[in-house]
Design a protein around this motif. Structure first.
Motif, PDB file in Angstrom:
ATOM      1  N   UNK A 199       0.793  -1.769   0.358  1.00 23.56           N
ATOM      2  CA  UNK A 199      -0.140   0.110  -0.127  1.00 23.56           C
ATOM      3  C   UNK A 199       0.470   1.135   0.003  1.00 23.56           C
ATOM      4  N   UNK A 200      -0.193   2.211   0.044  1.00 23.10           N
ATOM      5  CA  UNK A 200       0.724   3.953  -0.470  1.00 23.10           C
ATOM      6  C   UNK A 200       1.331   4.085   1.127  1.00 23.10           C
ATOM      7  N   UNK A 213       5.450  -1.280  -6.642  1.00 23.88           N
ATOM      8  CA  UNK A 213       3.981  -0.243  -6.943  1.00 23.88           C
ATOM      9  C   UNK A 213       3.165  -1.097  -5.969  1.00 23.88           C
ATOM     10  N   UNK A 214       1.930   0.145  -6.744  1.00 25.70           N
ATOM     11  CA  UNK A 214       0.887  -0.195  -5.289  1.00 25.70           C
ATOM     12  C   UNK A 214       0.141  -1.846  -5.123  1.00 25.70           C
ATOM     13  N   UNK A 215      -0.279  -1.705  -3.978  1.00 30.47           N
ATOM     14  CA  UNK A 215      -1.146  -3.351  -3.931  1.00 30.47           C
ATOM     15  C   UNK A 215      -1.669  -3.921  -5.390  1.00 30.47           C
ATOM     16  N   UNK A 216      -2.092  -4.332  -5.424  1.00 29.91           N
ATOM     17  CA  UNK A 216      -2.530  -4.914  -7.386  1.00 29.91           C
ATOM     18  C   UNK A 216      -3.267  -5.885  -6.362  1.00 29.91           C
ATOM     19  N   UNK A 227       6.455 -10.198  -3.984  1.00 25.28           N
ATOM     20  CA  UNK A 227       6.663  -9.716  -2.319  1.00 25.28           C
ATOM     21  C   UNK A 227       5.717  -9.170  -2.241  1.00 25.28           C
ATOM     22  N   UNK A 228       4.888  -8.752  -1.656  1.00 25.11           N
ATOM     23  CA  UNK A 228       3.415  -8.851  -1.863  1.00 25.11           C
ATOM     24  C   UNK A 228       2.523  -8.510  -0.071  1.00 25.11           C
ATOM     25  N   UNK A 229       2.926  -7.034   0.361  1.00 21.65           N
ATOM     26  CA  UNK A 229       1.884  -6.919   1.825  1.00 21.65           C
ATOM     27  C   UNK A 229       0.563  -6.508   1.521  1.00 21.65           C
ATOM     28  N   UNK A 230      -0.361  -6.282   2.333  1.00 25.79           N
ATOM     29  CA  UNK A 230      -1.633  -5.662   2.189  1.00 25.79           C
ATOM     30  C   UNK A 230      -1.811  -4.910   3.520  1.00 25.79           C
TER      31      UNK A 230
END
Length: 975
Positions: free
Chosen positions: A66-67, A189-192, A212-215
């Protein structure tokens, strides 16, 4: 994963486990990541550590978070690795404003001697070990085999989700594909919702790539709806709100009550219930959480049915101030709305700053305003802008003067401005986080119609809320509007709803660059490795399964429409053929009618007096300029009211037939209202005296709209239909129902099959069509780029081939620098509306002649693109020519915009693009040296005063003259 600090749960471990944990910490401290981590003032988050470990293991990495989550820490670690390894690191951003800001940040960390900046028209220390640049600059470097690429180790692509941008997204894919294999990519990237898919593509084109994805938001985001002067939580407050999906029942009740109140009662008026309601304090703070007061019954908390639940903008600000939720960004999807909000706050006497803050604000704004000409300050609304800033609020949008935007950004970042009313472009711009984000409406105008904002857009907007290290929580507030559905708002606030879809399409410039560097076959292979083709290929599997399912349904429909009298499939097909024949006859009539209208326009002469009906309905008018292009006639007329207009075939229902005529001067002046009124007066004097109407209202002679052959075909098919055995079936209507379903499903199957065929090698086949067109136009010969093609390689933009065609035709050979600036304005400008203002008189005779040649070449190109099934190049628009020419002649800003509805900020944005095109033409020094010299002079004429000024890197000191900063870097405005 290794830990950078001691584990607080170490006391729960056995001695052996504590020893092992201690060893891991020692080993971690000896790694580059450990050394980097220890240099930070805060512990790294798990996703930052994970991504950085992948980088240290020499993998490319995609980080989606996220931003405000801190993705740039991973980029900074990549820079750390580059410096330790003696390699270069490039940091790319989508817009110049972000590049300027990142340059400033990195200079503060590493020193000016170690950091460079390249933004197209700005070059600072380009051979530095760390270089910040726009993505287009890196793309151009790759195509030019720039020596600056030597020893490049790492490339950071910030805001990589920009590759979904339909105007500029292809640049990201070009860079990713063309970067040398030795370069490690860091994509932020923003969370997509499809990060894994994008990562899989990166893995195919860049080699080993970790996703690597973080929400998790480091600053929790709380969702609210402002109803009247109160804040209501969007979700129920049971447990963690971020994980809650249950909509606050009070909001649901409010919405239902408001909906019933809008329905007419027995007397035909909205319902009428008691006016009393309990004031619900939605903003009461309990600890670190905002919670609605649940006291009182649901009935008593229901608002008065006739009371407007909306609230004014000043009252919205007061409510947020009362609840301690400032500073805030209030998103209003309208420039005029942003300006009006500031005016409303001024009129309401709103004041959000103390004495010390006011002093700091005025010092900054007055220092920056030294670059403004005195006579422009009043006209540009400077004093109202200054007063709003002094009181703590301002507008921010693309139409605002860049200087004003820069001041707003600096003051907001410093915490001196409390409220910014902004358009959505701020959500994609430089870093301006706030405690609260307000969204005034959930509907926006996209240039064609009003549409609901998407979950991805909602996420992007609300991502600004919550300042890391300052706020313990961020807040998103949606303003109540009639018809608002709390459930729909809750849907917008859901996670991971922003899909990343490629917008990649080959362009003429891209095609000649690929062909020149790699040859045709390798170029095709490169294009087939694009993310666009990757997504298309993946979708084919799902389409094939859908076709199989549809084929099974089709067999069931065939059984249901079986008829005992005959072949109903044959009857249904015959019936469809009748319908197609009837449509064909109608289309043929339309074509003949259109041809007749075109012919009538081509036959008009200067001085003909006509009656214009149809879409334009201009009434009586006199022709002042003839059709020009016979296949696309556009006739200039002056109406009875003295208006100058242009009519074309699309705006007429019937052919135009003159009913009178008037002798007009050979050198006809139409620019000023006085001249046009004279022409209208001459027309009125001539009506009825010279030429009687040529028809009595019947169809004009020579025009016949009906084709007898088409009508005969329709009659014959109808006879066959009535003679078919199934026509007399008593169950014919029932059979037809199934036949229509069969026909519709068959059409869907055919479409899906065509999609499957079309999505195979789609990008490469488009490339082939482009190369064929370029061969026809003489830019390519035997799959080799020739001299005109080499010039095209250095021309970028939506009208790249048209610009090159004009260059090859010698249109620019005799133009002065002033005329070149005007021509560049014609070639870069795009109107925000579809209506093109007819402007027959250009500022100079040379430009007038050039405009006619441009029109001819554009029409030739358009026809070729239509024949090749390629996207048509946008028609040049003259709306910027006069303002730019006045500007290069030395007029002040407001004088340059005379007669135009263009905002100052828009003019400067377009002026920057004019300079970009002149820069491209100036790069042709080897083949067109004289043109290059004149283009450089033209750019200098444009690049003066407020156009040249940008304080994105520094604002002039109080005792500095404005002209010392005329060459400071360009700040690109909102997209």
């Amino acid at each position: 994963m290794c830990a950078a600090t001691s584990d607080p749960n170490d006391h729960e471990l056995s001695p052996a486990e504590r020893y092992a944990a201690s060893r891991r910490r020692v080993e971690f401290a000896q790694t580059e990541l450990g050394r980097f981590s220890s240099s930070l003032e805060f512990p790294m988050d798990p996703f930052q550590l994970e991504a950085s470990e992948h980088l240290e293991n020499e993998d490319a990495v995609l980080v989606a978070a996220p931003t405000g989550a801190g993705k740039t820490i991973v980029a900074e670690f990549a820079i750390h690795l580059a410096l330790r390894q003696g390699k270069k690191a490039f940091y790319t951003t989508p817009i110049k404003a972000l590049s300027n800001q990142k340059y400033t940040d990195l200079v503060a960390t590493y020193g000016e001697e170690h950091v460079g900046l390249l933004t197209g028209d700005t070059s600072r220390n380009p051979e530095a070990q760390i270089v910040v640049m726009t993505t287009e600059v890196l793309r151009n470097m790759l195509y030019a085999d720039s020596t600056t690429l030597e020893n490049l180790g790492y490339v950071v692509m910030d805001e990589v989700h920009y590759l979904a941008d339909r105007f500029r997204g292809a640049v990201w894919e070009e860079v990713i594909i063309h970067l040398p294999e030795s370069v490690q990519l860091v994509a932020l990237s923003a969370t997509v919702s499809n990060a894994e898919e994008f990562g899989a593509w990166l893995d195919t084109v860049r080699g080993s790539t970790s996703v690597v994805v973080s929400e998790h938001r480091p600053v929790p985001l709380w969702q609210h709806v402002m109803v009247g002067k109160e804040l209501y939580d969007l979700f129920s407050m049971t447990g963690d709100q971020e994980a809650s999906s249950q909509v606050n029942p009070e909001l649901v009740q409010l919405a239902e009550s408001a909906r019933r109140d809008m329905q007419p009662n027995d007397w035909g008026r909205p319902g009428s219930r008691g006016r009393d309601r309990q004031r619900t304090r939605g903003g009461r703070r309990q600890g670190n959480r905002r919670q609605s007061d649940r006291e009182g019954s649901a009935e008593r908390s229901r608002p008065s049915p006739r009371k407007d639940l909306r609230v004014s903008r000043p009252q919205m600000v007061r409510t947020l101030a009362r609840e301690g939720l400032l500073p805030c960004i209030s998103f209003i999807f309208s420039r005029n709305g942003c300006d009006a909000a500031v005016e409303q706050c001024l009129n309401a006497g709103l004041d959000l700053t103390d004495r010390v803050e006011k002093t700091q604000i005025l010092e900054t704004v007055d220092r920056a305003a030294t670059v403004l000409a005195e006579q422009d300050r009043d006209a540009l609304g400077f004093w109202g802008f200054r007063d709003g800033l002094r009181r703590g609020f301002a507008a921010h949008h693309a139409g605002l003067l860049p200087l004003f935007k820069e001041v707003v950004e600096e003051l907001f970042a410093a915490g001196l401005i409390k409220v910014v009313f902004a358009t959505e472009t701020l959500a994609l711009g430089i870093n301006m986080p706030a405690r609260t984000v307000v969204i005034e409406r959930l509907v926006k105008f996209d240039g064609e119609s009003h549409k609901d904002i998407t979950p991805g857009e909602y996420t992007q907007l609300t991502g600004r809320a919550g300042r890391r290290g300052i706020d313990v929580e961020g807040h998103a507030v949606v303003m109540w509007q009639p018809g608002l559905d709390p459930g729909a708002v809750a849907g917008l606030a859901a996670r991971r709803t922003y899909p990343l879809n490629s917008s990649f399409k080959p362009t003429y410039n891209m095609a000649v660059n690929l062909l020149a560097r790699f040859g045709r076959e390798r170029a095709r292979n490169i294009l087939e490795s694009s993310f666009a083709q990757f997504q298309a290929d993946r979708s084919v599997v799902g389409l094939a399964q859908e076709v199989q399912r549809q084929e099974r349904s089709l067999a069931g429909y065939e059984e249901s429409m079986r008829c005992h009298l005959g072949d109903f499939t044959e009857y249904a097909k015959l019936r469809q053929e009748v319908l197609r024949a009837e449509k064909a006859a109608s289309r043929a009539r339309h074509r003949v009618q259109r041809r007749a209208i075109m012919e009538s326009l081509n036959n008009l002469a200067v001085g003909d007096i006509i009656e214009v009906q149809g879409a334009r309905s201009l009434g009586t008018a006199v022709v002042v300029s003839t059709a020009g292009n016979p296949t696309n006639p556009r006739v200039g007329v002056v109406t009875a009211k003295g208006q100058l207009r242009r009519i074309s075939t699309d705006e007429l229902d019937d052919p135009i037939v003159p009913f009178a005529g008037v002798e007009l001067p050979r050198k006809l002046l139409t620019k000023s209202p006085k001249h046009r009124k004279n022409i209208a007066g001459w027309m009125h004097g001539a009506i009825g005296q010279q030429r009687p109407p040529i028809s009595d209202g019947a169809e004009p002679v020579g025009f016949r709209y009906i084709d007898d052959h088409d009508l005969a075909r329709v009659d014959e098919l109808r006879k066959q239909l009535h003679a078919h055995p199934c026509h007399g079936c008593p169950d014919r209507d029932k059979h037809l129902t199934w036949a229509n379903r069969w026909d519709k499903l068959r059409a869907d199957i055919d479409k899906n099959v065509a999609k499957i065929r079309g999505r195979t090698n789609t990008i490469a086949r488009t490339f082939d069509r482009i190369i064929t067109l370029l061969t026809d136009f003489g830019y390519v010969e035997n799959d080799q780029v020739n001299e005109p093609g080499q010039s095209l390689r250095r021309i970028y933009g939506d009208r790249d081939l048209l610009v090159s065609m004009l260059l090859q035709a010698g249109v620019m050979d005799e133009l002065s620098p002033e005329d070149l600036a005007g021509l560049a304005a014609l070639l870069v400008f795009e109107s925000s509306t579809e209506d093109q203002v007819f402007q027959p008189a250009m500022p100079t005779d040379m430009l007038q002649g050039a405009l006619d040649v441009v029109d001819e070449h554009w029409y030739t190109l358009q026809q070729a693109e239509l024949a090749a099934d390629l996207t048509v190049t946008a028609q040049p628009h003259p709306g910027l020519v006069w303002p730019i020419v006045r500007w290069v002649r030395g007029h002040e800003l407001l004088a340059s915009l005379t007669g135009s509805d263009m905002a100052a900020g828009d003019f400067i944005r377009w002026a920057r693009q004019v300079m970009d095109l002149l820069d491209q033409l100036a790069s042709l020094d080897d083949t067109h040296p004289d043109l290059a010299r004149r283009c450089r002079r033209a750019k200098d004429l444009v690049n003066r005063g407020i156009v040249a000024y940008s304080s994105a890197i520094r604002i002039p000191e109080a005792d500095t003259k404005a002209d010392e900063y005329n060459a400071i870097e360009n700040l690109e405005l909102d997209q």
